[in-house]
Design a protein around this motif. Sequence first.
Motif, PDB file in Angstrom:
ATOM      1  N   GLU A 265       6.684   0.673  13.104  1.00 29.16           N
ATOM      2  CA  GLU A 265       7.503   1.447  12.539  1.00 29.16           C
ATOM      3  C   GLU A 265       7.884   0.195  12.045  1.00 29.16           C
ATOM      4  O   GLU A 265       7.979   0.564  10.251  1.00 29.16           O
ATOM      5  CB  GLU A 265       8.444   2.043  13.278  1.00 29.16           C
ATOM      6  CG  GLU A 265       9.821   2.410  12.510  1.00 29.16           C
ATOM      7  CD  GLU A 265      10.294   3.448  13.448  1.00 29.16           C
ATOM      8  OE1 GLU A 265      11.558   3.590  12.371  1.00 29.16           O
ATOM      9  OE2 GLU A 265      10.490   3.561  14.391  1.00 29.16           O
ATOM     10  N   ASP A 266       8.023  -0.656  12.270  1.00 30.57           N
ATOM     11  CA  ASP A 266       8.851  -2.129  11.257  1.00 30.57           C
ATOM     12  C   ASP A 266       7.389  -2.673   9.883  1.00 30.57           C
ATOM     13  O   ASP A 266       7.596  -3.049   9.338  1.00 30.57           O
ATOM     14  CB  ASP A 266       8.707  -3.630  12.276  1.00 30.57           C
ATOM     15  CG  ASP A 266      10.344  -2.944  13.036  1.00 30.57           C
ATOM     16  OD1 ASP A 266      11.224  -2.839  12.209  1.00 30.57           O
ATOM     17  OD2 ASP A 266      10.741  -3.548  14.550  1.00 30.57           O
ATOM     18  N   ASP A 268       5.263  -0.268   9.292  1.00 34.36           N
ATOM     19  CA  ASP A 268       5.049   0.362   7.975  1.00 34.36           C
ATOM     20  C   ASP A 268       6.665   0.943   6.952  1.00 34.36           C
ATOM     21  O   ASP A 268       5.986   0.072   6.062  1.00 34.36           O
ATOM     22  CB  ASP A 268       5.497   1.725   8.950  1.00 34.36           C
ATOM     23  CG  ASP A 268       3.792   2.636   9.173  1.00 34.36           C
ATOM     24  OD1 ASP A 268       3.185   1.844   9.776  1.00 34.36           O
ATOM     25  OD2 ASP A 268       4.132   3.431  10.117  1.00 34.36           O
ATOM     26  N   ARG A 269       7.543   0.069   7.771  1.00 35.91           N
ATOM     27  CA  ARG A 269       8.224  -0.087   6.745  1.00 35.91           C
ATOM     28  C   ARG A 269       7.944  -1.421   5.613  1.00 35.91           C
ATOM     29  O   ARG A 269       8.537  -1.527   4.444  1.00 35.91           O
ATOM     30  CB  ARG A 269       9.889  -0.129   7.354  1.00 35.91           C
ATOM     31  CG  ARG A 269      10.816   0.618   8.044  1.00 35.91           C
ATOM     32  CD  ARG A 269      11.695   0.275   7.923  1.00 35.91           C
ATOM     33  NE  ARG A 269      12.010  -0.642   8.918  1.00 35.91           N
ATOM     34  CZ  ARG A 269      12.104  -0.785   9.755  1.00 35.91           C
ATOM     35  NH1 ARG A 269      12.334   0.672  10.831  1.00 35.91           N
ATOM     36  NH2 ARG A 269      12.649  -2.026  10.811  1.00 35.91           N
ATOM     37  N   MET A 272       5.241  -0.633   2.853  1.00 36.27           N
ATOM     38  CA  MET A 272       6.418   0.170   1.975  1.00 36.27           C
ATOM     39  C   MET A 272       7.187  -0.495   1.027  1.00 36.27           C
ATOM     40  O   MET A 272       6.703  -0.417  -0.385  1.00 36.27           O
ATOM     41  CB  MET A 272       7.370   1.477   1.989  1.00 36.27           C
ATOM     42  CG  MET A 272       6.517   2.078   3.093  1.00 36.27           C
ATOM     43  SD  MET A 272       8.511   3.673   4.005  1.00 36.27           S
ATOM     44  CE  MET A 272       8.690   3.909   3.034  1.00 36.27           C
ATOM     45  N   LEU A 309      14.976  -0.057   3.693  1.00 38.93           N
ATOM     46  CA  LEU A 309      14.015   0.607   4.335  1.00 38.93           C
ATOM     47  C   LEU A 309      13.887  -0.203   5.119  1.00 38.93           C
ATOM     48  O   LEU A 309      13.555  -0.745   6.336  1.00 38.93           O
ATOM     49  CB  LEU A 309      13.265   1.820   3.391  1.00 38.93           C
ATOM     50  CG  LEU A 309      13.430   2.629   3.387  1.00 38.93           C
ATOM     51  CD1 LEU A 309      12.237   3.634   2.523  1.00 38.93           C
ATOM     52  CD2 LEU A 309      14.484   4.043   4.227  1.00 38.93           C
ATOM     53  N   SER A 310      13.116  -1.640   4.613  1.00 37.70           N
ATOM     54  CA  SER A 310      12.747  -3.053   4.852  1.00 37.70           C
ATOM     55  C   SER A 310      13.268  -3.497   5.787  1.00 37.70           C
ATOM     56  O   SER A 310      12.939  -3.982   6.595  1.00 37.70           O
ATOM     57  CB  SER A 310      11.720  -3.354   4.346  1.00 37.70           C
ATOM     58  OG  SER A 310      12.402  -3.971   3.736  1.00 37.70           O
TER      59      SER A 310
END
Length: 362
Positions: A265-266, A268-269, A272, A309-310
């Motif tokens: 998840e990290d 993916d952020r 992004m 988000l990141s």
Amino acid sequence: MAVPTMTTTEVSTSLDERSREVFRRIVESYLEYGDPLGSRNLSRLLPMALSPASVRNVMSDLEDLGLIYAPHVSAGRLPTQLGLRFFVDAFMQVGDLSEEERDTIERQIRPKGSDLPMENMLTEASRMLSGISRGAGLVIAAKNDTTLKHVEFIRLEPTKALAVLVGERNQIENRIIELPAGITASQLTEAANFLNANLAGQTLGELRGQLERLKELVASELDALSSDLVERGLAVWSGGETEEKPTRLIVQGRANLLEGLAGSEDVDRLRMLFDDLERKESLIEILDLAESGPGVRIFIGSENKLFSLSGSSLIVAPYRDGDDRIIGAVGVIGPTRLNYSRIVPMVDYTAQLMARLSRSGQ
């Protein structure tokens, strides 16, 4: 629990000496190690005598102010985003760089005796900032108002050609352009010859200013297909007649940001974030952030939407040309536990150096 909305001054005046010391130790431990700090270990670090129980009471007050939080039950405490902002505004001391540090920055960006083109120095600046921060070094640069030396069009496909544009310092920019339907090899050569005869030796700003006048010459000396190609060539070189914002993004050290991420998840952020950076509007947004105040700006986590988000922080500073116009920005993207007090003066001096190099043409 609702976090009270308070200014830095109001929060600062509400803390007594021991609360300030407990808070400072928690943040400094986080910035250095990234781990929660518990009351028992914290009580050993404090300059005043406080039992672990007393430290826990102080921590509870700091939590109520929204400055720290417990990531897990029975864990130590970490600073919140609000806490990091308060620490940067109220506690952080930013010193000046030593002469040795300045020399090191200059040698890395422009080694003595070298004659690097500006593009190379921008890349070196990004690499240097990545190295000192263990984050990603960021450079956004405007197109230089370069004097044109030579133009050539090379056909790649029936409807595509490579525009090769050479500046007076032998800077080369290659761009693929769409060709007008039906254009021949001789018309490609004719258009390049027209540009070289009429436009060589002028800056890009001068070229854009003369485009309307040249249309009359194009109409009388070239047919419609070549006329269209000439205009396309100018637009490719200048970045478009209406474009005023910088378009070049240089990022070094992306892999640094992947270190220490907890899971997919990290990652993916983070992906992004870099996808956003590749979009032109994000470059403009970062430059607008740099323009919105003098000197170095610090944005922590969700303080700007690009990094919300990141969970990243941005330290950024603009640099200017001889007419005091902002022509680019340099900065660092990294986790919120950046070494702000060390990186801020580095970013500031790098921005000053890039301004000096831009004004001198190197």
